[in-house]
Design an enzyme around this catalytic site. Structure first.
Site, PDB file in Angstrom:
ATOM      1  N   ARG A 192      52.192  73.555  56.504  1.00 28.05           N
ATOM      2  CA  ARG A 192      52.393  74.119  57.845  1.00 28.05           C
ATOM      3  C   ARG A 192      53.096  75.476  57.794  1.00 28.05           C
ATOM      4  O   ARG A 192      52.859  76.328  58.653  1.00 28.05           O
ATOM      5  CB  ARG A 192      53.171  73.120  58.709  1.00 28.05           C
ATOM      6  CG  ARG A 192      52.300  71.940  59.106  1.00 28.05           C
ATOM      7  CD  ARG A 192      53.065  70.813  59.760  1.00 28.05           C
ATOM      8  NE  ARG A 192      52.148  69.827  60.326  1.00 28.05           N
ATOM      9  CZ  ARG A 192      52.515  68.660  60.816  1.00 28.05           C
ATOM     10  NH1 ARG A 192      53.790  68.299  60.796  1.00 28.05           N
ATOM     11  NH2 ARG A 192      51.634  67.829  61.322  1.00 28.05           N
ATOM     12  N   LYS A 244      39.602  51.716  64.191  1.00 31.55           N
ATOM     13  CA  LYS A 244      39.462  51.078  65.504  1.00 31.55           C
ATOM     14  C   LYS A 244      38.756  51.941  66.538  1.00 31.55           C
ATOM     15  O   LYS A 244      39.074  53.111  66.704  1.00 31.55           O
ATOM     16  CB  LYS A 244      40.845  50.688  66.033  1.00 31.55           C
ATOM     17  CG  LYS A 244      41.523  49.593  65.205  1.00 31.55           C
ATOM     18  CD  LYS A 244      42.814  49.150  65.853  1.00 31.55           C
ATOM     19  CE  LYS A 244      43.413  47.947  65.131  1.00 31.55           C
ATOM     20  NZ  LYS A 244      44.646  47.483  65.769  1.00 31.55           N
ATOM     21  N   GLY A 280      44.329  63.587  60.136  1.00 37.23           N
ATOM     22  CA  GLY A 280      44.990  63.305  58.855  1.00 37.23           C
ATOM     23  C   GLY A 280      44.126  62.603  57.830  1.00 37.23           C
ATOM     24  O   GLY A 280      43.986  63.055  56.687  1.00 37.23           O
ATOM     25  N   GLY A 315      46.875  65.075  66.523  1.00 34.72           N
ATOM     26  CA  GLY A 315      46.765  64.705  67.939  1.00 34.72           C
ATOM     27  C   GLY A 315      46.077  65.749  68.794  1.00 34.72           C
ATOM     28  O   GLY A 315      45.257  65.424  69.652  1.00 34.72           O
TER      29      GLY A 315
END
Length: 399
Positions: free
Chosen positions: A38, A199, A357, A380
């Site tokens: 980052r 999921k 990720g 996100g």
């Protein structure tokens, strides 16, 4: 694409104070930064502003201190790692607004860099308090947002500052927005999306949005089992959300109505246990999965067919693996498809954008991350963009 200003629009910034929102929420172990990805992402923007003679004040959050000063989450912890990556000395300022920041600005010379304290030590940050934004802005001349990974949060330093100072996208933010525009904004068709992972429930909004946007939707991982079950396939003891079969059928119906072809594996790799190279490992048709077996990867025929799908597409968006790629040999389908996508990208026939990720880890595992057109490490924010949501930090930059 909505226009936003970049560093190219700045003009002369010599001696001016830049507030630059970056992502310094870095992984730490025993007080040391373990991954500087980052920092490296922010470096081009920070160094460009410094070279142009601005006084650069870095704003970032670190952990979840919930409006309290937590010493172990002070950004003073990352100063050494930032200095090492930037190759420059960096001042640490234990505040984000007020006289102490003002004094620091007075000490800094043109081209100097400082890191302000963890923005989340102030309750007003996550509440997007306009008074806090105004107080931070009082010590600066302009604002640069280079933290796409925090752009899905409407916080004082991601959205509020853009309302009170001239606002620009940093180089990392600019690259991200341009890549995403190519992928789903105004993509070259046909467009394929790979969505994998454990999921369906975690990616319902992504799937519902994508079936209206893309020509081919490739579903992998545990999610594929839920869709197979919805189509009447007995998936044995595979990871499967049986309570979501109606939802899966609704998504399939929407895809059908939108002219989107959904691809599910028709041959699969199964085993009676989740272990590396288990003795019970076999490849079979999806209709031949035994009651005591679990599906752990797409089969070789499915992987080859999916590769052929990509050969007929011009744009690819990828989020999530096709199987339990962390363990061999259940990484085979993900690696095979990733290598096909990389080869198509290399010869110029495919624009490939990947994010999340697990996805980054899977593409690194396949050794092809560097060959994709763009890889987002935003997590996100990337998922919310795939859901078609407006990202407050991006919307605030719109000119």
């Amino acid at each position: 694409m909505t226009a936003f200003k970049t560093l190219d629009d700045l003009g002369d910034v010599t001696g001016k104070v830049a507030l630059v929102r970056v992502d310094l929420n870095l992984p730490m172990q025993d007080g040391a930064v373990t991954d500087d990805t980052r920092i490296r992402a922010a470096a081009p923007t920070v160094l460009e502003l410094a070279e142009k003679g601005a006084k650069v004040l870095l704003l970032a959050h670190f952990g979840r201190p919930k409006g309290e000063r937590v010493p172990s989450q002070s950004l003073s912890m990352v100063v050494g790692a930032v200095e090492k990556t930037l190759g420059k000395e960096v001042m640490f300022v234990p505040e984000i607004a007020g006289d102490i920041v003002k004094q620091a600005v007075g000490i800094l010379r043109a081209g100097d860099i400082a890191i302000l304290e963890n923005t989340r030590f102030w309750k007003g940050e996550e509440k997007n308090d306009p008074e806090l934004a105004a107080a931070i802005a009082a010590n600066a001349d302009f604002y640069v947002n280079d933290a796409f990974s925090a752009a899905h949060r409407a916080h004082a330093t991601t959205e509020g500052l853009a309302k009170v100072l001239p606002a620009y996208a940093g180089r990392s933010m600019q690259a991200e927005l341009e890549a995403l525009e190519k992928a789903l904004g105004t993509p070259e068709k046909p467009v394929a999306a790979v969505v994998g992972g454990a999921k369906v429930s975690s990616k319902l909004d992504v799937l519902k949005h994508l079936v209206r946007q893309v020509d081919h939707l490739i579903i992998g991982g545990g999610m594929a089992n839920t869709f197979l079950a919805a189509k009447g396939v007995d998936v044995g003891k595979s990871l499967c959300e049986h309570d979501l079969t109606d939802t899966a059928n609704e998504i399939l119906a929407t895809a059908d109505a939108s002219g989107c072809t959904v691809h599910l594996p028709y041959d699969v790799v199964v085993s009676k246990e989740f272990a590396a190279n288990p003795p019970s490992l076999r490849i079979c048709n999806v209709h031949e999965v035994a009651a005591d077996e679990m599906i752990l990867d797409a089969g070789p025929n499915a992987a080859e067919t999916l590769g052929d799908v990509l050969k007929n597409c011009r744009t690819l968006v990828w989020n999530g693996p096709l199987g339990a790629f962390e363990m061999e040999p259940f990484d085979a389908a993900t690696v095979a498809l990733a290598k096909t996508a990389a080869a198509l990208t290399a010869d110029g026939s495919l624009v490939s954008v990947a994010g999340g990720g697990d996805t980054v880890a899977a593409l690194n595992h396949a050794g092809v991350a560097k060959d994709f057109s763009y890889i987002s490490t935003a997590g996100g924010a990337f998922l919310e963009w795939m859901e078609g949501k407006v990202l407050p930090g991006v919307a605030a930059l719109e000119a």
